[in-house]
Structures are given as C-alpha cells and as structure tokens.
Motif scaffolding. Structure first.
Motif, PDB file in Angstrom:
ATOM      1  N   ALA A   3       0.842  -1.193   0.000  1.00 22.03           N
ATOM      2  CA  ALA A   3       0.000   0.000   0.000  1.00 22.03           C
ATOM      3  C   ALA A   3       0.883   1.251   0.000  1.00 22.03           C
ATOM      4  O   ALA A   3       0.594   2.241  -0.670  1.00 22.03           O
ATOM      5  CB  ALA A   3      -0.910   0.005   1.217  1.00 22.03           C
ATOM      6  N   ASP A   4       1.990   1.153   0.746  1.00 20.09           N
ATOM      7  CA  ASP A   4       2.892   2.292   0.844  1.00 20.09           C
ATOM      8  C   ASP A   4       3.550   2.605  -0.494  1.00 20.09           C
ATOM      9  O   ASP A   4       3.616   3.749  -0.908  1.00 20.09           O
ATOM     10  CB  ASP A   4       3.949   1.987   1.917  1.00 20.09           C
ATOM     11  N   VAL A   5       4.030   1.562  -1.175  1.00 16.54           N
ATOM     12  CA  VAL A   5       4.811   1.828  -2.384  1.00 16.54           C
ATOM     13  C   VAL A   5       3.984   1.848  -3.658  1.00 16.54           C
ATOM     14  O   VAL A   5       4.402   2.410  -4.661  1.00 16.54           O
ATOM     15  CB  VAL A   5       5.996   0.835  -2.538  1.00 16.54           C
ATOM     16  N   VAL A   6       2.803   1.213  -3.645  1.00 10.85           N
ATOM     17  CA  VAL A   6       2.013   1.165  -4.883  1.00 10.85           C
ATOM     18  C   VAL A   6       0.753   2.025  -4.766  1.00 10.85           C
ATOM     19  O   VAL A   6       0.497   2.887  -5.595  1.00 10.85           O
ATOM     20  CB  VAL A   6       1.619  -0.289  -5.238  1.00 10.85           C
ATOM     21  N   LEU A   7      -0.011   1.767  -3.704  1.00 11.22           N
ATOM     22  CA  LEU A   7      -1.334   2.388  -3.606  1.00 11.22           C
ATOM     23  C   LEU A   7      -1.245   3.911  -3.464  1.00 11.22           C
ATOM     24  O   LEU A   7      -1.952   4.643  -4.145  1.00 11.22           O
ATOM     25  CB  LEU A   7      -2.076   1.783  -2.407  1.00 11.22           C
ATOM     26  N   ILE A   8      -0.355   4.373  -2.597  1.00 12.70           N
ATOM     27  CA  ILE A   8      -0.286   5.819  -2.346  1.00 12.70           C
ATOM     28  C   ILE A   8       0.107   6.594  -3.609  1.00 12.70           C
ATOM     29  O   ILE A   8      -0.588   7.538  -3.989  1.00 12.70           O
ATOM     30  CB  ILE A   8       0.648   6.129  -1.163  1.00 12.70           C
ATOM     31  N   PRO A   9       1.189   6.188  -4.306  1.00 15.27           N
ATOM     32  CA  PRO A   9       1.512   6.926  -5.535  1.00 15.27           C
ATOM     33  C   PRO A   9       0.377   6.862  -6.552  1.00 15.27           C
ATOM     34  O   PRO A   9       0.097   7.841  -7.248  1.00 15.27           O
ATOM     35  CB  PRO A   9       2.756   6.210  -6.068  1.00 15.27           C
ATOM     36  N   LEU A  10      -0.281   5.692  -6.606  1.00 18.75           N
ATOM     37  CA  LEU A  10      -1.361   5.529  -7.590  1.00 18.75           C
ATOM     38  C   LEU A  10      -2.512   6.489  -7.298  1.00 18.75           C
ATOM     39  O   LEU A  10      -3.015   7.166  -8.191  1.00 18.75           O
ATOM     40  CB  LEU A  10      -1.850   4.073  -7.533  1.00 18.75           C
ATOM     41  N   ILE A  11      -2.923   6.536  -6.040  1.00 24.47           N
ATOM     42  CA  ILE A  11      -4.026   7.436  -5.670  1.00 24.47           C
ATOM     43  C   ILE A  11      -3.620   8.890  -5.923  1.00 24.47           C
ATOM     44  O   ILE A  11      -4.385   9.673  -6.476  1.00 24.47           O
ATOM     45  CB  ILE A  11      -4.422   7.235  -4.186  1.00 24.47           C
ATOM     46  N   SER A  12      -2.387   9.220  -5.555  1.00 22.42           N
ATOM     47  CA  SER A  12      -1.903  10.585  -5.774  1.00 22.42           C
ATOM     48  C   SER A  12      -1.950  10.936  -7.255  1.00 22.42           C
ATOM     49  O   SER A  12      -2.377  12.025  -7.644  1.00 22.42           O
ATOM     50  CB  SER A  12      -0.468  10.727  -5.277  1.00 22.42           C
ATOM     51  N   LEU A  13      -1.529   9.974  -8.082  1.00 22.67           N
ATOM     52  CA  LEU A  13      -1.542  10.209  -9.529  1.00 22.67           C
ATOM     53  C   LEU A  13      -2.948  10.438 -10.039  1.00 22.67           C
ATOM     54  O   LEU A  13      -3.198  11.347 -10.830  1.00 22.67           O
ATOM     55  CB  LEU A  13      -0.968   8.979 -10.238  1.00 22.67           C
ATOM     56  N   LEU A  14      -3.875   9.602  -9.556  1.00 18.19           N
ATOM     57  CA  LEU A  14      -5.259   9.743 -10.007  1.00 18.19           C
ATOM     58  C   LEU A  14      -5.816  11.107  -9.607  1.00 18.19           C
ATOM     59  O   LEU A  14      -6.501  11.762 -10.386  1.00 18.19           O
ATOM     60  CB  LEU A  14      -6.120   8.622  -9.425  1.00 18.19           C
ATOM     61  N   LEU A  15      -5.496  11.533  -8.376  1.00 18.61           N
ATOM     62  CA  LEU A  15      -5.946  12.854  -7.922  1.00 18.61           C
ATOM     63  C   LEU A  15      -5.388  13.946  -8.829  1.00 18.61           C
ATOM     64  O   LEU A  15      -6.107  14.846  -9.262  1.00 18.61           O
ATOM     65  CB  LEU A  15      -5.513  13.089  -6.479  1.00 18.61           C
ATOM     66  N   ALA A  16      -4.088  13.839  -9.132  1.00 15.42           N
ATOM     67  CA  ALA A  16      -3.455  14.840  -9.995  1.00 15.42           C
ATOM     68  C   ALA A  16      -4.097  14.831 -11.373  1.00 15.42           C
ATOM     69  O   ALA A  16      -4.382  15.880 -11.965  1.00 15.42           O
ATOM     70  CB  ALA A  16      -1.965  14.563 -10.102  1.00 15.42           C
ATOM     71  N   ALA A  17      -4.367  13.609 -11.881  1.00 16.76           N
ATOM     72  CA  ALA A  17      -4.987  13.488 -13.203  1.00 16.76           C
ATOM     73  C   ALA A  17      -6.374  14.113 -13.197  1.00 16.76           C
ATOM     74  O   ALA A  17      -6.750  14.840 -14.124  1.00 16.76           O
ATOM     75  CB  ALA A  17      -5.050  12.019 -13.610  1.00 16.76           C
ATOM     76  N   GLY A  18      -7.123  13.836 -12.110  1.00 18.98           N
ATOM     77  CA  GLY A  18      -8.471  14.390 -12.010  1.00 18.98           C
ATOM     78  C   GLY A  18      -8.462  15.906 -12.027  1.00 18.98           C
ATOM     79  O   GLY A  18      -9.216  16.544 -12.766  1.00 18.98           O
ATOM     80  N   LEU A  19      -7.548  16.482 -11.256  1.00 18.85           N
ATOM     81  CA  LEU A  19      -7.472  17.937 -11.187  1.00 18.85           C
ATOM     82  C   LEU A  19      -7.025  18.520 -12.531  1.00 18.85           C
ATOM     83  O   LEU A  19      -7.543  19.537 -12.989  1.00 18.85           O
ATOM     84  CB  LEU A  19      -6.493  18.339 -10.075  1.00 18.85           C
ATOM     85  N   SER A  20      -6.082  17.809 -13.173  1.00 22.26           N
ATOM     86  CA  SER A  20      -5.627  18.264 -14.492  1.00 22.26           C
ATOM     87  C   SER A  20      -6.790  18.259 -15.477  1.00 22.26           C
ATOM     88  O   SER A  20      -6.930  19.175 -16.294  1.00 22.26           O
ATOM     89  CB  SER A  20      -4.525  17.344 -15.016  1.00 22.26           C
ATOM     90  N   ALA A  21      -7.620  17.216 -15.390  1.00 21.77           N
ATOM     91  CA  ALA A  21      -8.776  17.135 -16.290  1.00 21.77           C
ATOM     92  C   ALA A  21      -9.671  18.348 -16.094  1.00 21.77           C
ATOM     93  O   ALA A  21     -10.157  18.939 -17.068  1.00 21.77           O
ATOM     94  CB  ALA A  21      -9.552  15.849 -16.011  1.00 21.77           C
ATOM     95  N   LEU A  22      -9.865  18.742 -14.831  1.00 25.15           N
ATOM     96  CA  LEU A  22     -10.688  19.930 -14.550  1.00 25.15           C
ATOM     97  C   LEU A  22     -10.069  21.172 -15.182  1.00 25.15           C
ATOM     98  O   LEU A  22     -10.764  22.003 -15.761  1.00 25.15           O
ATOM     99  CB  LEU A  22     -10.833  20.120 -13.041  1.00 25.15           C
ATOM    100  N   VAL A  23      -8.740  21.280 -15.093  1.00 21.24           N
ATOM    101  CA  VAL A  23      -8.063  22.445 -15.663  1.00 21.24           C
ATOM    102  C   VAL A  23      -8.265  22.474 -17.175  1.00 21.24           C
ATOM    103  O   VAL A  23      -8.564  23.518 -17.771  1.00 21.24           O
ATOM    104  CB  VAL A  23      -6.562  22.427 -15.309  1.00 21.24           C
ATOM    105  N   ILE A  24      -8.146  21.302 -17.803  1.00 20.59           N
ATOM    106  CA  ILE A  24      -8.316  21.238 -19.257  1.00 20.59           C
ATOM    107  C   ILE A  24      -9.754  21.597 -19.635  1.00 20.59           C
ATOM    108  O   ILE A  24     -10.012  22.343 -20.582  1.00 20.59           O
ATOM    109  CB  ILE A  24      -7.933  19.831 -19.774  1.00 20.59           C
ATOM    110  N   LEU A  25     -10.701  21.076 -18.841  1.00 19.36           N
ATOM    111  CA  LEU A  25     -12.110  21.436 -19.059  1.00 19.36           C
ATOM    112  C   LEU A  25     -12.289  22.943 -18.974  1.00 19.36           C
ATOM    113  O   LEU A  25     -12.986  23.554 -19.776  1.00 19.36           O
ATOM    114  CB  LEU A  25     -12.984  20.773 -18.002  1.00 19.36           C
ATOM    115  N   ALA A  26     -11.640  23.531 -17.989  1.00 18.13           N
ATOM    116  CA  ALA A  26     -11.827  24.954 -17.725  1.00 18.13           C
ATOM    117  C   ALA A  26     -11.354  25.814 -18.891  1.00 18.13           C
ATOM    118  O   ALA A  26     -11.864  26.915 -19.095  1.00 18.13           O
ATOM    119  CB  ALA A  26     -11.087  25.350 -16.450  1.00 18.13           C
ATOM    120  N   ILE A  27     -10.374  25.346 -19.657  1.00 19.17           N
ATOM    121  CA  ILE A  27      -9.968  26.163 -20.803  1.00 19.17           C
ATOM    122  C   ILE A  27     -10.699  25.734 -22.069  1.00 19.17           C
ATOM    123  O   ILE A  27     -10.337  26.114 -23.187  1.00 19.17           O
ATOM    124  CB  ILE A  27      -8.435  26.124 -21.034  1.00 19.17           C
ATOM    125  N   GLY A  28     -11.744  24.912 -21.885  1.00 18.76           N
ATOM    126  CA  GLY A  28     -12.622  24.592 -22.995  1.00 18.76           C
ATOM    127  C   GLY A  28     -12.128  23.495 -23.905  1.00 18.76           C
ATOM    128  O   GLY A  28     -12.522  23.413 -25.073  1.00 18.76           O
TER     129      GLY A  28
END
Lengths: 364, 509
Positions: free
Chosen positions: A8-33
């Motif tokens: 969980a320490d070496v796989v799950l945490i980076p994975l969740i962090s990545l997904l969060l970053a990806a999600g936020l990036s998607a919002l940013v891309i949406l925001a610029i249309g």
C-alpha cells in the motif's frame, strides 16, 4: 507494528496521488474549454502508441533516471541536492571535451570515458557546495541553487569563447566525430528483428541508466558506504557515535550525487545532440527532484517515476503540437503530479492509514 | 468522610492501536502525598496529561473535590486548582523569578501592578511554606533546585490546591532532593494534596502516604505506603519477583587497563568541560562516575569513546590513544577494543529507523566478518543478530523489526548486546538503565558484572546514585569538570557522595 502493508505504501499511495493529480488536471483542461478524454488519448497515443513515441519517452526517462538517482542518493544522507541541473551542465562540458579532443577508435571506448568524464565533472561541481556545507555550514540547498546559475554562466562563456567553431554564429560546440555516434534503440533492436523508429533519440545510454539504478541500489543497501550514508542521513549524532565522519560522508555522498547528475550528459549531449549546445539540460535536473520524491528515493521507484515523467514530457509535447492546449499547461499538469505525489503525500497517507487500521481492527 | 481531592473514574485513552490507559480509577484523599509508580510506558504521564488537560480521555470522568469537572485544556486544570511541575522546567531563562511567576497570569495591560502584587504574595507564600527564593534573580543565575522551587511557587501563585510533580528528583542532588521532600511535607501539612510521579522506589517509600502502581496502562494496585515494601512494589510493577540488589561477588581488581592523566576537553562553544581529569580504571573493576547531570560526565564518555577531541593522556594497556585528528574517532576506538553504550541510545546508540540487524552492525559495519567482497554480508549479519537476540532475551526476537518498535529496555539490550559481545578491554556505559524497565535493568546489570568478572575495565556513568552504589566497585564524583573525590563503594554513603556532588571537596582517598 507497521501501520499499513508495504504494498500500500509503495504502490497504492503513488497511484491514488496520480489519479488525484490526473483528475485535477482534467478539470483544468475542461476549464480552458478542451476535452480531457481526447487530451489523455492524444498523450497516450503520442507517448506510448508508437515506437517513435516510446523512443522519446525513454529518451527523456533516461535523463530523469540519472538526475532522479542523483537526488535520491543525496537524500539518503539527509542532503537536498537541488544542483542536479548545474551538475548535468558541467557533465555535458566533460563529455564535450572528451568527445572533441580525443580521437576515439570506437564508440564503446568513447562512451566509457565520456561516462567517467561526465561523472568527474558533475562530482567536482557538487564537491564545492558539499565542502562548504561540511566545513563552513553554508546550507547546501542555497549553494547548489547558486551553483546552477554559475554553471549556466560557465557553460555560456566556454561555448561562446572556447568551443564555438570560429565560423559559426551558433553558441554550440562542433559536432562530435561520426565514429563515436552512440547506437540508438533503432540500431540496437533492428539486428534482433524488432522494428523501432529510426528518428527517435533513445539510445544505448538507457542501458547505462538502468545499470546506474542497479549500482545505486547495491551502493545504498549492500555496501558499508551506503550503510554509513543512510545512518548519517537518519542521525548525525548517531553517525559520530559510530565513527562516521560527517565531513567525509557529506562530501563523498554529494560527489556521487553530482556524478550521477553529470552522467546524464552521455544521453542528451553525446547520444542525442552529438554536440554541446546551450541549455542542453532542459530542466531535467529539476525534474529529478520530483522523480526522486515520487520514487521514494528507491532506485526502482526512480526508474518507474522517470518513465512516468518521460511519458508526461513526450505526451505533453504531442498535446502542444496537435491541440490548442498550450505547452505551459503541460507544466501545470507536471506540477500537479509533483504536488500530489511529493508535497501532499500525507493527505493521502493519513486517511489510508486510518482505513487500514479500521480494517485490521474489524478482522481481529 | 470528606470527598477525595481527585477522583478518576474509568479513564481510558488510546493512541491508535496502543491503549495507554485502560479503565483507570483512583481516589486521592485531600492533604496527602499520593505516589504513582510504574515502569516507563506504563501510562503514568498519559494519565497526568489527561488530568492537566493536555489529552482528552476517550472514556471516564474526573471529579475534583466531589464535583464532576471537565478539563479540556490546562487553563481549566488551573481553574480547578491543579498545578503541575514538569520534569523539564518551563521557565524563561532570561526572566527574573518574579517575571516567570507572573508570566501568563498578568492582570491588565500594564506589568507593574501585577509584579508588585506578585511580590507581596510571594513573600506570604515564602513565609507560609518556607519556600524562599530571591524574586529578582534571573532564572539562569539560580540552581536547578531553586528553579524547581519557582515552578512550585508558580503553581501556588495560581492558587493550586493539588500539585502534580513529574519525576521531580531526576535533576537534583541527594541533598536537594531531601530539601524538596521537606517542602512537600510542609505543603501537605498546610492541607495541599500532592501527586508524586516517579520510578524510584525509595522516594515512594520515604515520601508518600499512599501509592498506586501502574503496569501496561492499568492500575494494578493502590496500597498504603506503610503497609508495603520496595520488593512488593517492584513485583507489582513488573508482574514477577525481581532482584533489587545487584548480585555480585567482591571485585578482584587487577592491573590498570586505562590510565587517564590531566584530561581536558573544550567544547564547541569554547567552554572548558573537563578541567584536568586523572583516573585509573583497573581490570575486573567497575568504576562509577557520580554527579549531577552536566558536570562533565558526558564529555568524559565522549572523549573516551572517540566522539570528541581532547588534550592530555589516555593510555589503554600501556598505549597512548590519539585524542585529536586522525585515529581519534570512534571507529579507531572500537579497533582499540573500547566499546561504548552511549547515554542517549535513541539518537546515538541506535538508528531508530534501521532494522534490528542493521543496528547490530552499527559502528561495526566495517568488521571483516560482516563483509563479503565489496558488499556487506547481510545473511551473516542477520544470523548474528538472531544469536544476540536469543542470548540477551530481546523481545520480540525479530531482526527485521525497526529499532523504534522495541520498548526502551529491549532497545538497550540490543545496544548492550552489540557492545559487550565484542569482548572489549574497556566498556564505557552511560545511563545503562535510563528509561529501562526493572526486569531489563536486572538483566543488563548481570551482563555488566559478568564482563567485569572476565577481567575487563568498566566505566559506568549514571545520574542514579542508587545504581552506582549497587553496581560499581569504586565511585568517583564529578563536579564542574573535575573529580571531587574517589571512594570504594562500601566505604562511603549517599550523604558523603551527595556533598561531593554539590561541590564540597572530599579528601583524596
């Protein structure tokens, strides 16, 4: 008792962090249309969908492996080496001098000595801040940052006044001889019957980088020196008790770190450009910090994180090429990944630990 | 019957999976001294922190003088009449006594009225409880005993009726401790209620009316002090019979192993910490160094252990050891068969984030038996760790556990095992049983005596005079970087040593 399982320490945490970053990036891309799903598809296609894309992804990853390892080694000694950029520039100078002024009979010999030269120049550049930290107490974060600027200025001077061919207007060295051209992945894989894009820059340095990951793993976890580096990083008072000289370990660790950052030059200078140009490092020294952070300073983690950042780099370039999403936004996405995987580690870790704790209580 | 000054009913508190306090109930009668004794980690401090409002209990009630009281923070504790004297004083060094007492309890925006009011109250308190201090002296100008008095006065100034003292004698010389207990007697006579937290059985026996014993988060017993004995209390603390005296035959001192002559140490700040030490350590003898913490004992250990440079002579079996530059570091000392159990095992003796097997190599990571070519032979190292863990009864015997996951006693066993098993000529050992549970203390003392009986020299530094008197064969007292005197342990007593610890020179024996 561990708070949660190792996986969980070496796989799950980076994975969740990545997904969060990806999600936020998607919002940013949406925001610029723009359309996030199309953007993701373009990035994946562009970076991983063809051997051409892979060739670039792996080329960038090679750079990041070297600089990521550099940051990781220093971090084990509790030292924050921000000077990877400058050390890589100086490594480039070492490679250029060795490639330009010695008539090598074959690329293998040239690669061996270029690697040594790059390492030596990088190590020497890191040794000065290390000495200042160990002997004079000047903080290594401050000095390595300053040494990045000094390195850029030195390189500028050398290129313009020393290495530039007289007839050229371009502040760059002459091209290296063809006999020391490093085989690209295309040239390496074709004899094996694997088709690989001819124009992608990934080259034999990738194998050197992977070897470096292995060597760093051995150094840190299997040698008495690595033992001393880790002990010093965890407790300076403890190191003194065990007869480990803080001055010696600081300087040796920083020189190993600087050497690794410098070795990046065999990839970008010798492997790709085949001459020394201004700003050859393209910020790879700084990306190394993120790579080490995400890879938890473990060579295998650095290897994986380097490939991820290679993907982001190449995918980002594709995005800038084919859509209206500006190049700067790619930097935003990369920054989000760094933010979530590095700086906001505890945001994911603490709730996750609670969940595992609750699960364990129930199963007891 | 009057209501108890403090009554705790069913207090429970856990930190994650660790249950620090489990269903604790206790009644403290007003006007008594109530001792709370228990090993490190038994939950004493947690319980007191709940009472003082630092932690909130998961379950349970607090009743003060017969009224149910909520104590969400330390202000509420003070308002309920509870005062706390911490083990580490919370005083502003460059403020005067008076300013420290007023600090945080000023009335109004101007300081002068508060100060003059405090001066008056201080005079009354001094008369009432015989707690005399000079209100205009700065904290860094007065001794530790006086500083503790200021802490007590701070609590009394805030009208505390209940005083909690956490390990109050840790930093005091025996005469200062005796003085403290006289003050506590006086406070009790004036109707104050006192809770005394300590791990020293003797203090409990001497000073308290009632004593509660804690073990592993639970209150195992509350007994009248007059109806119990130290042996019985120790048994309640540990859960089995323990030997309080060290079992050893008289020493047979042999040839001198270490000769120290005119040893001087100047620290980083330029302060002379050792001002010319002369000391001889003989084979088969344990030399104890007594003294109040901070009088040069740490520096003596560090210079002998190669962690600090010095001037003068240290001769080991006739060979001068370098005290400066190359060959004076800890690695060289280990090569010269000097083993060192440092005073602070958590920051020096162990790397807390390392596995147990890595810590067994710590300091000896260059030893040939741990190497295989250029690499370390981790398999051999782990086997060696398992053997040491079995021999020294380290629990749990798992080489893969990180040092921080062991209890204090087991951490210390790892350090002691690593150092003693090297079969050193000289063993330096600082605070061998600080924060170590009684069961482990007994074991560690036995190992030290066994090494002595093999004809090795041992230098023992401890702030626990009791430990030195029971473990050492000779004792030297340090004060202000000098040795005030040296005695055979069976020819001296706490009173004489206490005087020397306070700087009164003993005749040179």
């Amino acid at each position: 008792m561990e708070k949660m399982p190792k996986w969980a320490d070496v796989v799950l945490i980076p994975l969740i962090s990545l997904l969060l970053a990806a999600g936020l990036s998607a919002l940013v891309i949406l925001a610029i249309g723009e359309d996030p799903t199309a953007a993701v598809k373009l990035m994946v296609d562009g970076a991983l969908g063809s051997s051409y894309g892979w060739g670039y992804t792996l080329y960038y990853a090679t750079n990041f492996m070297f600089t990521g390892l550099a940051v990781a080694v220093a971090a084990h000694a509790g030292l924050f080496n921000i000077g990877g950029e400058g050390q890589a520039m100086l490594g480039g100078l070492g490679v250029a001098l060795i490639c330009l002024f010695i008539p090598w009979p074959h690329w293998t010999l040239a690669l061996l000595f270029a690697t040594l030269g790059a390492g030596l120049f990088g190590a020497a550049w890191a040794a000065i801040p290390a000495y200042l930290q160990a002997k004079r107490g000047s903080h290594i974060v401050i000095t390595t940052i300053m040494f990045n600027f000094i390195a850029a200025a030195v390189l500028n001077y050398v290129l313009v006044n020393v290495l530039k061919p007289p007839s050229s207007m371009d502040p760059a060295s002459a091209r290296f001889s063809d006999t020391i051209h490093l085989p690209t992945l295309h040239e390496l894989l074709t004899p094996l019957g694997i088709a690989f894009s001819k124009s992608a820059p990934a080259n034999v340095s990738l194998l050197v980088a992977i070897a470096a990951c292995l060597a760093v793993w051995l150094l840190i976890w299997r040698t008495p020196l690595g033992f001393e580096i880790r002990a010093f990083g965890k407790s300076e008072a403890g190191a003194r008790y065990a007869g480990i000289s803080p001055v010696k370990i600081t300087i040796i660790t920083m020189m190993i770190s600087g050497a690794l950052a410098g070795m990046m030059a065999i990839n970008n200078v010798m492997g790709e450009a085949e001459r020394l140009v201004l700003n050859a490092t393209e910020g790879a020294g700084f990306i190394g910090i993120a790579v080490a952070l995400m890879g938890r300073n473990h060579p295998f983690g650095v290897f994986l994180a380097a490939i991820l950042f290679g993907f982001l780099y190449q995918g980002g370039a594709e995005l800038a090429l084919w859509t209206n999403i500006p190049r700067e936004l790619i930097v935003v996405i990369q920054a989000l990944v760094i933010l979530f995987t590095g700086a906001l580690d505890n945001m994911v870790r603490i709730p996750l630990e609670r969940i595992f704790l609750a699960l364990r209580k129930e199963s007891n | 019957m009057t209501a108890p000054a403090i009554e705790l009913k069913g207090i429970s508190k856990s930190f994650g999976p660790v249950q620090a306090n489990k269903d604790i109930s206790i009644r403290v009668a007003p006007g008594t001294i109530h001792g709370i004794i228990g090993e490190n980690g038994a939950g004493k401090s947690t319980l007191m922190s709940i009472l003082y409002g630092f932690y909130k209990a998961d379950k349970g009630e607090i009743w003060i003088n017969g009224n149910r009281t909520e104590i969400p923070d330390s202000q509420a504790a003070i308002a309920a009449g509870i005062g706390m004297v911490f083990q580490h004083f919370k005083l502003v060094e460059n403020f005067t006594v008076l300013e420290n007492i007023v600090l945080g309890a000023e009335d109004g925006g101007l300081l002068m009225p508060s100060l003059s009011k405090a001066r008056k109250i201080l005079k009354e308190l001094a008369a009432e409880y015989e707690l005399h201090v000079d209100p205009d002296k700065r904290i860094d100008e007065i001794g530790v005993g006086m500083q503790q008095r200021v802490e007590i006065l701070k609590a009394l100034y805030r009208q505390a009726d209940i005083l909690i003292l956490d390990e109050p004698t840790g930093v005091l010389t025996p005469p200062e401790a005796d003085q403290l207990f006289r003050i506590l007697d006086r406070l009790r006579a004036e109707g104050k209620t006192i809770i005394l937290i300590t791990h020293k059985l003797r203090e409990i026996m001497d000073a308290t009316d009632t004593v509660s014993v804690m073990r592993r988060g639970q209150m195992t017993a509350t007994v009248k002090t007059s109806e119990t004995s130290p042996e019985h209390l120790a048994e309640l603390m540990v859960g089995r019979k323990v030997l309080l005296r060290v079992d050893k035959v008289p020493a047979k001192p042999g040839k001198p192993i270490v000769e120290i002559e005119q040893l001087r140490v100047v620290d980083e700040a330029g302060v002379e910490r050792l001002k010319g030490i002369d000391l001889t350590l003989r084979a088969g003898e344990i030399m104890g160094i007594a003294g109040v913490a901070g009088n040069g004992q740490s520096e003596l250990l560090e210079v002998l252990g190669g962690m600090r440079s010095g001037e003068g002579v240290i001769r080991l079996n006739g060979v001068d050891l370098p005290l400066q530059g190359a060959g004076s570091d800890a690695r060289a000392r280990r090569a010269a068969h000097v083993a060192h159990v440092p005073e602070d095992r958590q920051s020096e003796g162990l790397i807390m984030g390392f596995h147990a097997w890595e810590n067994v190599a710590f300091g000896y990571h260059h030893a040939p038996e741990y190497q295989k070519g250029l690499l370390m032979d981790n398999a051999v190292l782990r086997a060696d760790t398992e053997a040491k863990m079995a021999k020294f009864d380290v629990r749990p015997p798992d080489p893969w556990l990180e040092a921080k996951s062991f209890s204090g006693g087991n951490q210390q066993k790892i350090v002691v095992a690593r150092e003693i098993e090297r079969n050193p000529e000289l063993l330096l050992i600082g605070q061998p049983t600080r924060g170590v549970d009684i069961g482990a203390i007994e074991f560690i003392h036995k190992q030290i005596v066994a090494l002595r009986d093999q004809g090795k020299a041992i230098l023992l530094v401890s702030v626990e005079l009791e430990e030195i008197l029971s473990l050492a064969d000779r004792v030297a007292v340090m004060f202000d970087g000098r040795i005030m005197g040296e005695r055979a342990v069976d020819e001296t007593d706490e009173k004489e040593l206490g005087l020397m610890m306070a700087g009164v020179a003993g005749e040179v024996a």
